[in-house]
Design a protein around this motif. Structure first.
Motif, short mmCIF file in Angstrom:
data_model
loop_
_atom_site.label_atom_id
_atom_site.label_comp_id
_atom_site.label_asym_id
_atom_site.label_seq_id
_atom_site.Cartn_x
_atom_site.Cartn_y
_atom_site.Cartn_z
N GLY A 132 0.81 -1.21 0.00
CA GLY A 132 0.00 0.00 0.00
C GLY A 132 0.85 1.26 0.00
O GLY A 132 0.47 2.29 -0.56
N ASP A 133 2.02 1.18 0.65
CA ASP A 133 2.92 2.33 0.66
C ASP A 133 3.46 2.62 -0.74
O ASP A 133 3.62 3.78 -1.12
CB ASP A 133 4.10 2.08 1.60
CG ASP A 133 3.66 2.02 3.05
OD1 ASP A 133 2.59 2.59 3.37
OD2 ASP A 133 4.37 1.41 3.86
N VAL A 134 3.71 1.56 -1.49
CA VAL A 134 4.22 1.74 -2.85
C VAL A 134 3.17 2.45 -3.70
O VAL A 134 3.48 3.38 -4.45
CB VAL A 134 4.61 0.39 -3.48
CG1 VAL A 134 4.99 0.54 -4.93
CG2 VAL A 134 5.75 -0.25 -2.70
N GLY A 184 4.07 -9.99 2.41
CA GLY A 184 4.94 -10.21 3.55
C GLY A 184 6.24 -10.91 3.19
O GLY A 184 7.15 -10.93 3.98
N SER A 185 6.33 -11.48 2.02
CA SER A 185 7.57 -12.15 1.66
C SER A 185 8.59 -11.12 1.19
O SER A 185 8.25 -10.03 0.75
CB SER A 185 7.34 -13.19 0.57
OG SER A 185 6.98 -12.56 -0.63
N GLU A 186 9.84 -11.51 1.28
CA GLU A 186 10.92 -10.60 0.90
C GLU A 186 10.92 -10.35 -0.61
O GLU A 186 11.23 -9.26 -1.07
CB GLU A 186 12.26 -11.17 1.33
CG GLU A 186 13.42 -10.22 1.11
CD GLU A 186 14.69 -10.76 1.70
OE1 GLU A 186 15.72 -10.64 1.02
OE2 GLU A 186 14.66 -11.29 2.82
N SER A 187 10.53 -11.35 -1.40
CA SER A 187 10.52 -11.18 -2.85
C SER A 187 9.45 -10.16 -3.27
O SER A 187 9.64 -9.45 -4.25
CB SER A 187 10.28 -12.52 -3.54
OG SER A 187 9.00 -13.02 -3.21
N THR A 188 8.35 -10.11 -2.53
CA THR A 188 7.31 -9.12 -2.84
C THR A 188 7.82 -7.72 -2.58
O THR A 188 7.58 -6.81 -3.38
CB THR A 188 6.05 -9.39 -2.01
OG1 THR A 188 5.61 -10.70 -2.26
CG2 THR A 188 4.95 -8.41 -2.34
N ALA A 191 8.22 -4.95 -5.40
CA ALA A 191 7.57 -3.64 -5.28
C ALA A 191 8.59 -2.52 -5.46
O ALA A 191 8.30 -1.51 -6.08
CB ALA A 191 6.87 -3.53 -3.93
N SER A 192 9.78 -2.71 -4.93
CA SER A 192 10.83 -1.70 -5.09
C SER A 192 11.24 -1.58 -6.54
O SER A 192 11.44 -0.47 -7.05
CB SER A 192 12.03 -2.06 -4.23
OG SER A 192 11.69 -2.09 -2.88
N ILE A 193 11.36 -2.70 -7.22
CA ILE A 193 11.72 -2.69 -8.64
C ILE A 193 10.62 -2.02 -9.46
O ILE A 193 10.90 -1.20 -10.35
CB ILE A 193 12.01 -4.11 -9.16
CG1 ILE A 193 13.29 -4.65 -8.50
CG2 ILE A 193 12.12 -4.14 -10.67
CD1 ILE A 193 13.56 -6.10 -8.77
N LEU A 220 10.92 1.32 -11.83
CA LEU A 220 10.55 1.31 -13.23
C LEU A 220 9.53 2.39 -13.56
O LEU A 220 9.61 3.05 -14.59
CB LEU A 220 10.03 -0.06 -13.65
CG LEU A 220 11.05 -1.19 -13.70
CD1 LEU A 220 10.37 -2.51 -14.01
CD2 LEU A 220 12.11 -0.88 -14.75
N LEU A 221 8.56 2.54 -12.67
CA LEU A 221 7.54 3.56 -12.93
C LEU A 221 8.08 4.95 -12.71
O LEU A 221 7.74 5.87 -13.36
CB LEU A 221 6.30 3.31 -12.05
CG LEU A 221 5.51 2.06 -12.39
CD1 LEU A 221 4.39 1.87 -11.41
CD2 LEU A 221 4.96 2.16 -13.80
#
Length: 83
Positions: free
Chosen positions: A2-4, A68-72, A76-78, A82-83
């Motif tokens: 949600g922060d993203v 909650g997983s680290e990959s998510t 989200a950071s990636i 990109l955006l």
């Protein structure tokens, strides 16, 4: 996640109201078939924004499945970069 979305939303709104489509529409209005061209331009702009919104919604819903997983968080950071 949600922060993203909260961080990206102002950028998305700025892109949606950027001057480029307005300039394109003004140039379209100076063509010989201005009414037809401007209606198709508007239709294309709305469809384009709807496609982008559908992709973002699909990505957000996909992120909720593995929340909650680290990959998510990394994904989200990636996506934010990109955006």
């Amino acid at each position: 996640m949600g922060d993203v979305i909260g961080n990206i939303l102002p950028i998305a709104i700025a892109i949606a109201f950027s001057p480029f489509p307005i300039i394109g529409l003004i140039l379209t209005l100076f063509t010989k078939r201005a009414r037809t061209n401007s209606l198709f331009f508007l239709l294309g702009w709305i469809v384009g924004l709807a496609v982008v919104a559908a992709i973002v919604i699909a990505l957000v819903n996909a992120g909720r499945i593995t929340a909650g997983s680290e990959s998510t968080e990394q994904g989200a950071s990636i996506l934010q970069l990109l955006l």
